[in-house]
Design an enzyme around this catalytic site. Structure first.
Site, PDB file in Angstrom:
ATOM      1  N   GLU A 150     -11.679 -24.895 -40.454  1.00 53.99           N
ATOM      2  CA  GLU A 150     -12.338 -23.932 -39.552  1.00 53.99           C
ATOM      3  C   GLU A 150     -11.587 -23.686 -38.241  1.00 53.99           C
ATOM      4  O   GLU A 150     -12.168 -23.777 -37.161  1.00 53.99           O
ATOM      5  CB  GLU A 150     -13.766 -24.412 -39.227  1.00 53.99           C
ATOM      6  CG  GLU A 150     -14.614 -24.672 -40.451  1.00 53.99           C
ATOM      7  CD  GLU A 150     -16.010 -25.167 -40.108  1.00 53.99           C
ATOM      8  OE1 GLU A 150     -16.282 -25.474 -38.930  1.00 53.99           O
ATOM      9  OE2 GLU A 150     -16.843 -25.264 -41.025  1.00 53.99           O
ATOM     10  N   ASN A 192      -9.103 -25.082 -44.967  1.00 55.69           N
ATOM     11  CA  ASN A 192     -10.493 -24.892 -45.404  1.00 55.69           C
ATOM     12  C   ASN A 192     -11.247 -24.030 -44.390  1.00 55.69           C
ATOM     13  O   ASN A 192     -11.162 -24.261 -43.186  1.00 55.69           O
ATOM     14  CB  ASN A 192     -11.147 -26.288 -45.503  1.00 55.69           C
ATOM     15  CG  ASN A 192     -12.408 -26.315 -46.333  1.00 55.69           C
ATOM     16  OD1 ASN A 192     -12.439 -25.784 -47.438  1.00 55.69           O
ATOM     17  ND2 ASN A 192     -13.458 -26.942 -45.817  1.00 55.69           N
ATOM     18  N   HIS A 228     -20.637 -21.382 -48.202  1.00 57.12           N
ATOM     19  CA  HIS A 228     -22.048 -21.606 -47.835  1.00 57.12           C
ATOM     20  C   HIS A 228     -22.673 -20.220 -47.761  1.00 57.12           C
ATOM     21  O   HIS A 228     -22.524 -19.521 -46.753  1.00 57.12           O
ATOM     22  CB  HIS A 228     -22.146 -22.302 -46.472  1.00 57.12           C
ATOM     23  CG  HIS A 228     -21.542 -23.669 -46.462  1.00 57.12           C
ATOM     24  ND1 HIS A 228     -22.069 -24.715 -47.190  1.00 57.12           N
ATOM     25  CD2 HIS A 228     -20.450 -24.174 -45.831  1.00 57.12           C
ATOM     26  CE1 HIS A 228     -21.334 -25.799 -46.998  1.00 57.12           C
ATOM     27  NE2 HIS A 228     -20.346 -25.496 -46.184  1.00 57.12           N
ATOM     28  N   GLU A 256     -17.326 -26.035 -50.843  1.00 53.82           N
ATOM     29  CA  GLU A 256     -18.598 -26.551 -50.303  1.00 53.82           C
ATOM     30  C   GLU A 256     -19.779 -25.685 -50.746  1.00 53.82           C
ATOM     31  O   GLU A 256     -20.679 -25.382 -49.955  1.00 53.82           O
ATOM     32  CB  GLU A 256     -18.542 -26.602 -48.768  1.00 53.82           C
ATOM     33  CG  GLU A 256     -17.361 -27.386 -48.233  1.00 53.82           C
ATOM     34  CD  GLU A 256     -17.341 -27.541 -46.714  1.00 53.82           C
ATOM     35  OE1 GLU A 256     -18.355 -27.242 -46.052  1.00 53.82           O
ATOM     36  OE2 GLU A 256     -16.296 -27.967 -46.183  1.00 53.82           O
ATOM     37  N   ASP A 258     -23.005 -23.878 -51.646  1.00 54.21           N
ATOM     38  CA  ASP A 258     -24.466 -23.941 -51.715  1.00 54.21           C
ATOM     39  C   ASP A 258     -25.001 -22.523 -51.513  1.00 54.21           C
ATOM     40  O   ASP A 258     -24.334 -21.692 -50.909  1.00 54.21           O
ATOM     41  CB  ASP A 258     -25.097 -24.953 -50.726  1.00 54.21           C
ATOM     42  CG  ASP A 258     -24.543 -24.902 -49.318  1.00 54.21           C
ATOM     43  OD1 ASP A 258     -24.223 -23.802 -48.819  1.00 54.21           O
ATOM     44  OD2 ASP A 258     -24.457 -25.976 -48.679  1.00 54.21           O
TER      45      ASP A 258
HETATM   46  C1  XIL Z   1     -21.635 -31.221 -42.609  1.00 56.75           C
HETATM   47  C2  XIL Z   1     -22.362 -32.367 -43.299  1.00 56.75           C
HETATM   48  O1  XIL Z   1     -22.896 -31.925 -44.511  1.00 56.75           O
HETATM   49  C3  XIL Z   1     -23.446 -32.898 -42.389  1.00 56.75           C
HETATM   50  O2  XIL Z   1     -24.035 -34.062 -42.951  1.00 56.75           O
HETATM   51  C4  XIL Z   1     -22.872 -33.225 -41.006  1.00 56.75           C
HETATM   52  O3  XIL Z   1     -23.928 -33.581 -40.145  1.00 56.75           O
HETATM   53  C5  XIL Z   1     -22.121 -32.041 -40.434  1.00 56.75           C
HETATM   54  O4  XIL Z   1     -21.144 -31.614 -41.360  1.00 56.75           O
HETATM   55  N1  XIL Z   1     -18.512 -27.252 -43.086  1.00 56.75           N
HETATM   56  C6  XIL Z   1     -17.800 -28.378 -43.355  1.00 56.75           C
HETATM   57  C7  XIL Z   1     -18.507 -29.644 -43.630  1.00 56.75           C
HETATM   58  O5  XIL Z   1     -16.571 -28.321 -43.490  1.00 56.75           O
HETATM   59  O6  XIL Z   1     -17.787 -30.764 -43.206  1.00 56.75           O
HETATM   60  C8  XIL Z   1     -19.878 -29.661 -43.001  1.00 56.75           C
HETATM   61  O7  XIL Z   1     -20.545 -30.837 -43.420  1.00 56.75           O
HETATM   62  C9  XIL Z   1     -20.644 -28.412 -43.373  1.00 56.75           C
HETATM   63  C10 XIL Z   1     -19.923 -27.187 -42.887  1.00 56.75           C
END
Ligand code: XIL
Length: 367
Positions: A150, A192, A228, A256, A258
């Site tokens: 990010e 990422n 996400h 990631e 969802d």
């Molecule tokens: C999130 C975790 O799922 C949480 O448990 C933590 O509190 C914060 O981070 N993008 C990412 C991940 O790259 O590392 C993040 O994970 C979600 C968003």
């Protein structure tokens, strides 16, 4: 003619076995590319169903938090390895690939780094040391790393503010990749990012960065699209992002995944079957887009961010009720799970597209 009772018994047993297989094939076993989950030692080995699903369904593991700088770093040159190592042991024991997440992230800056002071060279030294120590510790254990997470801001085509940008300037991203390559020459190195599937300005910025890295021989092997998303994220943007990165010859990781079903402003949700059906449809679109837009050799993995709905980060982060994953609170596969499997098999019209024919009746043969 009379059939012996054993015959009926065998028939019943085989149909049960076939039924079981048909309704519950393990995700990874059904997929030509690895399917992963973000795992947390908070649940692993403490919740038997969580652990059983993690073992049965997935072939790749990402540490949800344990391998982030705040999870590992306890001071300059001081590390807390045991939690992350337990995940690495789990991955090795169950023969799953381990994806390292993440070496550099503005959200995961250790306290001692926040209170550090020094000139740019001093900051460069602590960044380089950290990447070197962590990269060498996990050498041979991880297959890959999200080197930087990010680094781009939303909708502005600029770099995101972070302690590293402030003290080191935008060049810290490329240099982090060079340090990671030195620390672990065998690991596949990923950038990422989130939002490139719905934020076209951010997509353009990410593509510019990738092109620049390629031109300057920065050791970048792949791109992670966090994904996400929600049931209303347009499919076209998802396809475009996958296509653009695939065209550049990179490995592509949906890193990631969802899919939120709560698109309201309310914290509580009436979770209807229609919402779960929409979620399944979105998951099918994502998997199908991945299969169709990313050539087989570039399909690194699809990873879901968690295992079952109640362990998802989404509710805490958004402060809203939601059900974003493939397994329900009882660790039973949801509609979205079966849609994932369904998405793996290309549909006929896409086969026609790939063969250069127009979809539709004119292009069909044999019927
Ligand atoms: C999130 C975790 O799922 C949480 O448990 C933590 O509190 C914060 O981070 N993008 C990412 C991940 O790259 O590392 C993040 O994970 C979600 C968003």
């Amino acid at each position: 003619m009379r059939y012996p009772v054993e015959f009926f018994l065998a028939l019943v047993l085989t149909s049960f076995a076939a039924f079981g297989q048909k309704t519950k094939p393990a995700l990874a076993a059904s997929s030509p590319f690895p399917v992963g989950a973000a795992l947390s030692p908070r649940y692993l080995h403490k919740h038997p169903e969580y652990t059983a699903v993690a073992i049965r369904e997935f072939s790749s593991v990402t540490a949800e938090n344990a391998m982030k700088p705040r999870g590992l770093s306890r001071g300059r040159g001081k590390y807390h390895w045991s939690t992350a190592d337990s995940l690495a042991d789990f991955a090795r024991k169950h023969r799953k690939q381990l994806h390292g997440h993440t070496l550099v992230w503005h959200e995961s800056v250790p306290e001692w780094v926040k209170s550090f002071s020094g000139d740019p060279a001093a900051y460069e030294a602590i960044l380089q040391e950290y990447i070197f120590d962590v990269g060498t510790h996990f050498r041979g254990k991880v297959k890959s790393w999200d080197v930087v997470n990010e680094a781009l801001s939303d909708s502005a085509g600029a770099m995101r503010k972070s302690v590293w940008l402030t003290h080191l300037g935008p060049g810290y991203v490329a240099r982090s990749f060079r340090y990671a390559r030195q620390a672990d020459p065998d690991a596949k190195l990923f950038y990422n990012e989130y939002g490139v599937e719905y934020d076209s300005v951010k997509l353009a910025a990410a593509l510019r960065m990738v092109d620049d890295f390629r031109q300057r021989n920065v050791p970048l092997d792949g791109i992670g699209l966090q994904m996400h998303i929600s049931i209303s994220t347009p499919e076209a943007g998802i396809r475009k992002a996958l296509r653009e990165f695939a065209r550049r010859g990179l490995l592509v990781h949906i890193s990631e995944l969802d899919v939120r079903i709560n698109t309201t402003k309310d914290s509580l949700l009436n979770e209807t079957p229609e919402l779960f059906a929409k979620q399944a449809e979105k998951v099918r679109q994502v998997v199908r887009a991945y299969v169709e837009e990313v050539p087989p050799a570039q399909r690194f993995a699809i990873t879901t961010w968690g295992v079952a709905d109640p362990n998802s980060w989404v509710m805490k982060f958004r402060k809203k009720e939601d059900y974003p994953l493939l397994f329900d609170k009882n660790y039973r596969p949801k509609k979205a799970y079966f849609a994932f499997l369904d998405g793996l098999t290309p549909n006929p019209s896409s086969r026609e597209r790939a063969a250069g024919r127009k979809p539709g009746r004119g292009g069909q043969t044999g019927n």
